[in-house]
Write an enzyme that holds these catalytic residues in place. Sequence first.
Site, PDB file in Angstrom:
ATOM      1  N   ASP A 165      -7.269  -0.360   3.697  1.00  0.00           N
ATOM      2  CA  ASP A 165      -6.786   0.790   4.465  1.00  0.00           C
ATOM      3  C   ASP A 165      -7.683   0.986   5.680  1.00  0.00           C
ATOM      4  O   ASP A 165      -8.866   0.612   5.661  1.00  0.00           O
ATOM      5  CB  ASP A 165      -6.858   2.069   3.612  1.00  0.00           C
ATOM      6  CG  ASP A 165      -5.699   2.182   2.626  1.00  0.00           C
ATOM      7  OD1 ASP A 165      -4.755   1.383   2.707  1.00  0.00           O
ATOM      8  OD2 ASP A 165      -5.757   3.094   1.775  1.00  0.00           O
ATOM      9  N   ARG A 215      -0.722  -4.380   8.291  1.00  0.00           N
ATOM     10  CA  ARG A 215       0.077  -3.153   8.174  1.00  0.00           C
ATOM     11  C   ARG A 215      -0.077  -2.358   9.476  1.00  0.00           C
ATOM     12  O   ARG A 215      -1.196  -2.147   9.947  1.00  0.00           O
ATOM     13  CB  ARG A 215      -0.429  -2.292   7.015  1.00  0.00           C
ATOM     14  CG  ARG A 215       0.305  -0.951   6.915  1.00  0.00           C
ATOM     15  CD  ARG A 215      -0.416   0.024   5.979  1.00  0.00           C
ATOM     16  NE  ARG A 215      -0.534  -0.491   4.646  1.00  0.00           N
ATOM     17  CZ  ARG A 215      -1.466  -0.092   3.762  1.00  0.00           C
ATOM     18  NH1 ARG A 215      -2.350   0.842   4.120  1.00  0.00           N
ATOM     19  NH2 ARG A 215      -1.524  -0.607   2.561  1.00  0.00           N
TER      20      ARG A 215
END
Length: 339
Positions: A165, A215
């Site tokens: 992340d 992402r």
Amino acid sequence: MDDEWTLGGSAERWDDRTDDGSIGHGPYSLIVNPLRSLILAAARNGTIRRLVATAPVSRDVVRRFVAGETTADAVAVTRRLVQDGLTVTLDYLGEDTTDTAQAERTVQAYLDLLDRLHAEGLADHAEVSVKLSAVGQMLDEDLALANAKRICQAAEAAGTTVTLDMEDHTTTDSTLRVLAELRRTWPWVGAVLQTYLHRTLDDAKRLSAEGSRVRLCKGAYKEPETVAFADKTEVDKSYVRCVNALLAGDGYPMFATHDPRLVRIVDERAEAHGRKPGSFEHQMLYGIRPDEQLRLAQQGHTVRVYVPFGEEWYGYLMRRMAERPANTTFFLRALATRG
Ligand SMILES: Cc1cc2nc3c(=O)[nH]c(=O)nc-3n(C[C@H](O)[C@H](O)[C@H](O)COP(=O)(O)OP(=O)(O)OC[C@H]3O[C@@H](n4cnc5c(N)ncnc54)[C@H](O)[C@@H]3O)c2cc1C
């Protein structure tokens, strides 16, 4: 109008109004969104935190966005989503750890989870998302790297992957350094780029090489205007520029957004770039636009649902509330009716 803003010969225009008629509330709109600022301030207030964390109704609201507190909860939700034709990335909640023992507990939680996913035959469809700040990045980058390596090793043994992340902009360089180091052994480690940052188009081009899993999201932190676009339209335009950069490359882009217009643009641009459904994916958060998740999957897309779990759900829940006033209204109404 930018070239990449033009779709199939017709120009797309953005304004603040979303398809469902509400006003768009991305994280970057913080400056113009007092309610969001208020909710984020409330999130830091100890009394409000205790009230929300102990109110019985919280359990129902939390369950809409969080799988539960235990690994068993996470696995049960994963199984259900996989049965529905979706794929999953699991996040063990917790961040900004300044305690090595806590970092170690987080690593253990991931190791247990990966074991369980493998044992239950779910590892083909479920990977993990890791916040480096939860495994020691604030204490020492080398500690975070060593811990991330242990998680990658376990993911490899389980037969799945890891995505790092991305957190606030002060950690971007460190996270990309750790990513590069991990990819020397595990080239499948996924990166996350945030289109509210001015730097991101360059990062997207650099990370679009073969095999690179990236992402793309708008970004969820409060950032200064020196590094980030404050204006919603600018963040969205940046998203589209990065969509094009990633689709033009040879990597595997993972488009994380609930924004109906951006989802549409991703599909149109993917087709224009000759991308087949299996060469990129859509990602959304657990509990947000679940019907759209299923619709995209039924169309043949790979759709990955980001499923958070663990005891540290409070900060995550508050970020989801702040993104969308309708969620807060739902929560407050539930509190009022149940006393
Ligand atoms: C899979 C995934 C992984 C992510 N990982 C990261 C990360 O590593 N780092 C990071 O900084 N951020 C991450 N994010 C969060 C992201 O940056 C945004 O904060 C978040 O996705 C909201 O932006 P949006 O693109 O959905 O658009 P928005 O402009 O916020 O929303 C567009 C539309 O989507 C719908 N919607 C959006 N949010 C909600 C909601 N809470 N409830 C109901 N409907 C909603 C509404 O229709 C809204 O009008 C991630 C998001 C996803 C989906």
